[in-house]
Design a protein around this motif. Structure first.
Motif, short mmCIF file in Angstrom:
data_model
loop_
_atom_site.label_atom_id
_atom_site.label_comp_id
_atom_site.label_asym_id
_atom_site.label_seq_id
_atom_site.Cartn_x
_atom_site.Cartn_y
_atom_site.Cartn_z
N ASP A 103 42.03 -53.03 3.56
CA ASP A 103 42.56 -53.23 4.91
C ASP A 103 43.77 -54.16 4.88
O ASP A 103 44.80 -53.88 5.50
N ALA A 160 44.68 -54.21 16.28
CA ALA A 160 43.75 -53.23 15.72
C ALA A 160 42.46 -53.23 16.52
O ALA A 160 42.15 -54.17 17.25
N GLU A 161 41.70 -52.15 16.36
CA GLU A 161 40.36 -52.09 16.93
C GLU A 161 39.42 -52.89 16.02
O GLU A 161 39.80 -53.33 14.94
N ASP A 188 37.12 -52.02 14.11
CA ASP A 188 36.90 -51.46 12.77
C ASP A 188 38.18 -51.45 11.94
O ASP A 188 38.27 -50.78 10.92
N ASN A 189 39.20 -52.18 12.39
CA ASN A 189 40.49 -52.36 11.71
C ASN A 189 41.41 -51.15 11.82
O ASN A 189 42.41 -51.07 11.09
N THR A 190 41.10 -50.21 12.70
CA THR A 190 42.02 -49.10 12.98
C THR A 190 43.21 -49.65 13.77
O THR A 190 43.04 -50.27 14.83
#
Length: 957
Positions: free
Chosen positions: A426, A196-197, A199-201
């Motif tokens: 998340d 993930a990135e 920011d948790n994307t």
């Protein structure tokens, strides 16, 4: 509809790795080529040329140990004596300057183990295969690649010098979804992770994943810094992306200055592992003098102590001796693990000041685990006042905000800045924790049916809640529903209550009903016995459990009650626990913790099972046990106290554990909604909580329609000739059993609501298992069935109560009526016999016994002498068949019968397969070294099959 083929996916990935990411392509068709390349790359990395004799020594050095031991070898150096007698310290991986390594990519390496196998894409660092990538074409479920790697681990990775046992990371992808995980043979598919990135994307597409995760520097950094060698369990663990970003943020904060910070990672997401890794990283910083990892004494369990001491010998002092901590702080120990209680004592009392004189002005980094606890605020101020260069970092799953602060302190006022967030929404979206199924029972109502607000002043609700009649009713409810909540005691539960007095009443109710034969649940408890404890219902937040019993004034009555309960515990488990003093109390606490956690282990015995732990505050925060899935709540909970308590149940574990079960015997719904909103966002409530029963019922019935579209009835499964059609049936039925597993945990579940009757479900299940047996039989890997790679999730359809004992009871009833003159009785007898045959086909754990039980029915049932029971006749038949089976194994394998029987007995005792040496010793003719492994594995497999057939799933006959 056309899909990108596996070959196209592989080609595109290799092109991306070589053209864009700088990997050197290399063709390595077999292990001989792999060895030659390894020799060249190790020589290049170390600036030497290795001779034949020198490289032979290197291969011999590398070909030792299991995956865990080889991971250590990879990170160490080999002292190689060269041909001319000079020493060379050969390095396999540069873990300090991780970009300074040699990177290659190869495809379709062929390895011959039990079968000949070819691996998709292999990433080599310094010639060693450290990352293995398995691909499936788009549209195929990702789990198939995971199962394929598991098969390779069994069949191939250990062969031909075992270089593939140096793999540190696996990557699996179908192009659309891509996950990674550490090389740990025993893990479940749920222990695989998306990258993930910050920011948790999520980064799921293979090309995007390759760009960020497989980039050379990042990949070797993950291997060098962010794989943890877990000494206690001897496994590799890799950090998940949010854990990586948290450690990176702390490391950056320390390198840039002395500002504080905190990490908000939701409960159950692995904060202890993250903080452990952060401590490892920080002590490598030459500007940091000491790192002090601070926990509550309740959390400094055996496992944490052992793991930190493996990493830094002597870093943990588990005693109550503050003087030892002062010695560590004033000495050379760079990493120190201590409790908040001891640290507070060390810096508060004048007699220790002299021993801390040198460290007061050193740069000391403090890492606080579970920093939401109220007592950390007071100690925090003392630390800042005492250490002139203190730098503070906190980890919490439930920060203290203004709205849930008891006083004026919040997490932000103490630690300044949130460095990384990973909230409960998340974690649930990533399937790193489970959702909660919350039920509310026994709400306080007026006679007109309206709910009474339990917080309204002037209403004596405690009198009602603590009444013996109500407590008896709650205990009866738990006894009646516990099996469905815990999948027939596969999992444990906790019951948290409002006070020690209430706890004593609950425990005695359970014991009274157990003695009356109303249940067989194993219930244990622990509580502190200080006098005049404040009512924990006053604010709904979990109090901090104080295990330092030396400082607690004693309520003799409560101590005696606990001593009596511990005596019950000792009788139940044949132990010798005591709570006569603080040391004994703490030891008992640790043993309870270990008993619950040990259920997670593969070698756990059912005799050691604890069903319900009864508590007031203890174990409700900071305690993790994967085999705990249910929390019964009879106390007021709010804000972080509520989330912390609920989160004891939501650790991921396999398919059976589909959610954390919360059963509230108070009206906590407003508090639950408020807490979830606070610790995630206002849209999150439906995400975090399971949907209502009716939603899952609708989904199940829709799944029945989908199943019938493929196979209208069980017999029509026989007409599914193509593998694609059979695969569609397997996946449709698997969806159905997953939903059925969720439905059965709801108290209101009624099988009559399902559009699939019980018998028809069993018939479909029999066909499902037939396909499983067919595709899972031994066959070469070449051209293996596509269904072979599907996880059938058989754990969801096993019913332990249907065992041989149950079968015999049906046969006894059938035998009584088979010669009756009454046709109805004869028909009922035949129906029972048919039920037996159906069960033998549909129950997974009876299928290995089916042939023998059918033989007993056909050849022995009719001739059982008058007066002899079916049980007795069956026991005689079973013992004779078992003796014949053992004799057959011994004869065909050339084994000493007494030694083989001893191995079976030892397996029953330990649950572990016999050691290679024991099997070899039992052989009349000792095999050659090269033949030994396959012979030992074959005999071990035959032993397990014998045990499975004749001993497991029998029941008490």
């Amino acid at each position: 509809m056309s899909y990108q083929s596996e070959a196209q996916l592989e080609g595109d990935l290799v092109k991306r790795l070589t053209s864009g990411l700088g990997y050197a392509p290399v063709t390595l068709p077999d292990m001989a080529a792999m060895h030659a390349n390894l020799r060249s790359q190790l020589g290049k990395h170390n600036g030497v040329t290795l001779s034949d004799a020198e490289f032979a020594k290197v291969l011999n050095h590398l070909d030792k140990g299991n995956v865990f031991e080889r991971a250590k070898t990879l990170r160490g150096r080999m002292q190689l004596t060269r041909d001319d007698g000079t020493p060379l310290y050969l390095r396999f991986l540069n873990t300090q300057e991780w970009c300074q390594n040699e990177y290659q990519v190869t495809t379709q390496v062929t390895v011959t183990g039990h079968h000949k196998t070819r691996f998709d894409v292999t990433l080599l660092i310094n010639g060693l295969p450290l990352v293995q990538i398995e691909l499936k074409r788009r549209g195929i479920e990702l789990k198939e690649a995971f199962n394929q790697i598991n098969r390779y681990q069994r069949h191939s990775y250990w062969s031909e010098s075992g270089l593939f046992n140096y793999v540190q990371l696996f990557v699996i992808s179908n192009g659309v979804n891509t996950k990674y995980y550490a090389n740990n043979r025993n893990q479940d598919f749920k222990q695989t992770f998306f990258w993930a990135e910050e920011d948790n994307t999520l980064v799921t597409q293979l090309d995007a994943f390759a760009d960020v995760f497989l980039e050379k520097c990042h990949l070797s950094k993950m291997i060098s810094k962010y794989i943890v060698l877990h000494e206690s369990d001897k496994i590799l663990m890799v950090l998940r992306p949010y854990q990586y970003y948290a450690v990176e943020a702390i490391d950056k904060r320390v390198k840039e200055g002395r500002k504080n910070g905190y990490i908000w990672h939701t409960t159950g997401s692995g904060k202890t592992l993250t903080s452990f890794k952060a401590a490892q990283v920080l002590i490598e910083n030459p500007k940091v003098d000491k790192v002090v990892f601070v926990v509550d004494r309740a959390d400094l369990d055996y496992q944490t102590t052992k793991e930190f001491n493996f990493f830094s010998d002597g870093s943990v002092d588990g005693t109550d001796n503050t003087k030892a901590l002062v010695g560590q702080l004033g000495g050379d120990t760079k990493l120190i693990v201590t409790t908040i209680q001891k640290l507070n004592t060390a810096i508060s009392r004048a007699r220790y000041e002299g021993g801390l004189g040198d460290v007061k002005d050193q740069r000391v980094v403090f890492i606080f685990d579970e920093c939401h606890r109220s007592q950390f605020g007071d100690t925090h101020k003392r630390i800042v006042d005492f250490f002139s260069k203190a730098q503070m970092f906190g980890f919490t799953g439930t920060p203290i905000f203004a709205v849930n602060a008891v006083g004026k302190r919040t997490t932000k006022t103490l630690f300044e800045k949130c460095l990384h967030k990973y909230v409960i929404t998340d974690a649930i979206a990533d399937e790193n924790v489970l959702r909660f199924s919350v039920e509310y029972w026994g709400k306080l109502k007026r006679k007109d049916g309206s709910l009474i607000d339990e917080d309204v002043a002037g209403i004596n609700v405690q009198e009602f809640f603590n009444s013996p009649e109500r407590i008896d009713g709650v205990v009866d409810w738990i006894i009646q529903n516990h099996d469905s909540k815990t999948h027939n005691k596969q999992f444990s539960a906790m019951l948290c209550v409002s006070s020690v007095d209430a706890l004593i009443a609950y425990y005695e109710a359970f014991q009274r009903k157990k003695e009356a034969g109303e249940h067989h649940l194993r219930v244990a408890t622990i509580f502190t016995y200080g006098p005049n404890e404040a009512d924990p219902d006053a604010d709904g937040l979990i109090g901090d459990p104080d295990l330092n019993m030396a400082d607690v004034a004693v309520d003799v009555h409560k101590r005696d009650r606990l001593a009596a309960f511990v005596a019950d515990y000792n009788a139940m488990y044949q132990t010798k626990e005591t709570v006569k003093d603080g040391k004994g109390f703490y030891t008992y606490y640790n043993h309870l913790s270990k008993r619950l956690k040990d259920r997670d282990r593969k070698d756990a015995f059912d005799k050691d099972r604890l069903d319900i732990l009864l508590v007031v505050n203890m174990f409700l925060t900071g305690f993790d046990a994967k085999k705990l899935n249910t929390l019964y709540v009879d106390k007021n909970l709010k804000y972080h106290g509520l989330i912390q308590a609920f989160s004891r149940t939501n650790r991921i574990l396999g398919q059976v554990k589909s959610q954390g079960n919360i059963v509230c015997f108070r009206n906590l719904k407003p508090n639950t909604d408020q807490a979830i909103t606070l610790f995630s966002n206002k849209e999150a409530i439906e995400t975090i909580l399971m949907a209502p029963y009716g939603d899952y019922l609708d989904q199940f019935n829709e799944a029945v329609e989908a199943l019938r579209a493929i196979a209208p009835d069980p017999d029509s499964v026989n007409d599914l000739k193509s593998e694609d059609d059979q695969l569609a049936f397997v996946q449709a039925f698997r969806d159905l059993i997953r939903l059925r597993n969720v439905l059965t945990s709801f108290t209101e579940h009624d099988p009559s609501n399902l559009d699939l009757g019980v018998q028809e479900f069993e018939d479909y299940k029999g066909k499902y298992l037939d396909i499983h047996d067919k595709v899972k039989s031994d066959k070469p890997d070449e051209g293996a069935s596509i269904i072979d790679e599907v996880d059938f999730e058989l754990e969801l359809i096993q019913r332990d109560e249907v065992n041989v004992k149950y079968i015999l009871s049906l046969l006894s009833e059938a035998l009584i009526g088979q010669d009756s003159l009454d046709p109805k009785i004869r028909d009922a007898s035949q129906a029972k016999k048919k039920m037996v045959y159906d069960l033998l086909g549909s129950e997974r754990h009876l299928r290995s016994k089916r042939e023998l039980i059918e033989q007993f029915i056909d050849q022995h049932m009719a001739s059982i002498p008058a007066g002899q029971s079916v049980n007795d006749a069956f026991n005689g038949f079973w013992d004779a068949e078992k003796t014949k089976a053992i004799a057959d194994v011994c004869k065909t394998e050339g084994l000493d019968p007494a030694a083989f029987k001893a191995m079976i007995e030892q397996y029953h005792f330990s649950g572990k397969k016999p050691l290679q040496g024991a099997i070899v010793e039992a052989l009349a003719e000792k095999p050659k070294i090269l033949e030994r492994k396959s012979i030992v594995e074959r005999i071990g497999a035959r032993l397990l099959k014998l045990v499975s057939t004749f001993d497991e799933g029998i029941g008490s006959l």
